[in-house]
Scaffold this active site. Sequence first.
Site, mmCIF file in Angstrom:
data_model
loop_
_atom_site.group_PDB
_atom_site.id
_atom_site.type_symbol
_atom_site.label_atom_id
_atom_site.label_comp_id
_atom_site.label_asym_id
_atom_site.label_seq_id
_atom_site.Cartn_x
_atom_site.Cartn_y
_atom_site.Cartn_z
ATOM 1 N N GLY A 84 0.761 -1.233 0.000
ATOM 2 C CA GLY A 84 0.000 0.000 0.000
ATOM 3 C C GLY A 84 0.797 1.290 0.000
ATOM 4 O O GLY A 84 0.224 2.363 -0.225
ATOM 5 N N ASP A 85 2.112 1.225 0.237
ATOM 6 C CA ASP A 85 2.900 2.471 0.286
ATOM 7 C C ASP A 85 4.338 2.188 -0.135
ATOM 8 O O ASP A 85 5.296 2.566 0.548
ATOM 9 C CB ASP A 85 2.857 3.065 1.697
ATOM 10 C CG ASP A 85 3.192 4.563 1.715
ATOM 11 O OD1 ASP A 85 3.534 5.111 0.655
ATOM 12 O OD2 ASP A 85 3.131 5.168 2.793
ATOM 13 N N VAL A 86 4.485 1.529 -1.277
ATOM 14 C CA VAL A 86 5.816 1.154 -1.757
ATOM 15 C C VAL A 86 6.420 2.324 -2.530
ATOM 16 O O VAL A 86 6.013 2.620 -3.650
ATOM 17 C CB VAL A 86 5.763 -0.105 -2.645
ATOM 18 C CG1 VAL A 86 7.142 -0.403 -3.220
ATOM 19 C CG2 VAL A 86 5.250 -1.303 -1.854
#
Length: 284
Positions: free
Chosen positions: A187-189
């Site tokens: 979700g937040d790469v």
Amino acid sequence: MTETLAERIEQALDEAVVDIEELDGGMIGSVHQVDLDGNETVVAKTSEHALTTEGRMLGYLATESDLPVPGVEYVDEELLVLEHVAGESTITPAVERDAAGHLASLHEIEGRACGFPFDTLTGPVRQPNPWTDSWVEFYRQHRVETVLELARAEGSLSASLASRIERASADFDALLDEPDHPALLHGDVWRTNLLTDGERVRAFLDPACSYGHPEIELAYADWTETFGDAFFEAYQTERGVDLDDGFFDQRRLVYRLYPLLVHVHLFGGAYREELAETLDRLGY
């Protein structure tokens, strides 16, 4: 040494603190490298924003996947102590290919629907995750429209720009596809949330988990310019998918709307212009 923080860590771990050094990063708090009396090094995060959620997400990824994430040694609402993982945010073609393999494997993990067992966070912004059968409806209602309302309430978005987002949102059924299955997402790469040794990813940090369409994960990495051709070629090979079928031309831009809205809500400024430009490219 930050004495108050040292005392909190000592109480949490029941071990003496030898030294504390503040690290870069920590959008919603502060991050410190902590040397303990037993020759162990850990990382301590402090924040006013529900660190228990980050701890739960890291625990979930560690249990449900093989994605390399730091182990959670202690967590409460305001303190999170993690295993120390050596590395920097260095991205090379080898790192891109390694990341592609990890994310391809992560995206093979299937959820019962789009959503997550609990609400999560992207930075300080809550992500509601009710189980939803339709990915398009989940993305519309629980991502784009949720943050749109936050931005409206705080006055960080003009009425005209909000109206353009609403018109695009109404067309998501035509603009987006349903996934083969709801996939587990980090979700937040992006670069700052990766620790690498120049050859491979040693740890993925600061997740914002849900189950959904893998393309939103890829679109975020594209928007942040974290990965390039080496990543996308390896990912397509690993998963046997063809992203040339509308992803780069259109769908990645639709998926930019969510992080752009989050950034407009948090920071305003140039992100409003980028949001308007993205809507221009989509024809709204």
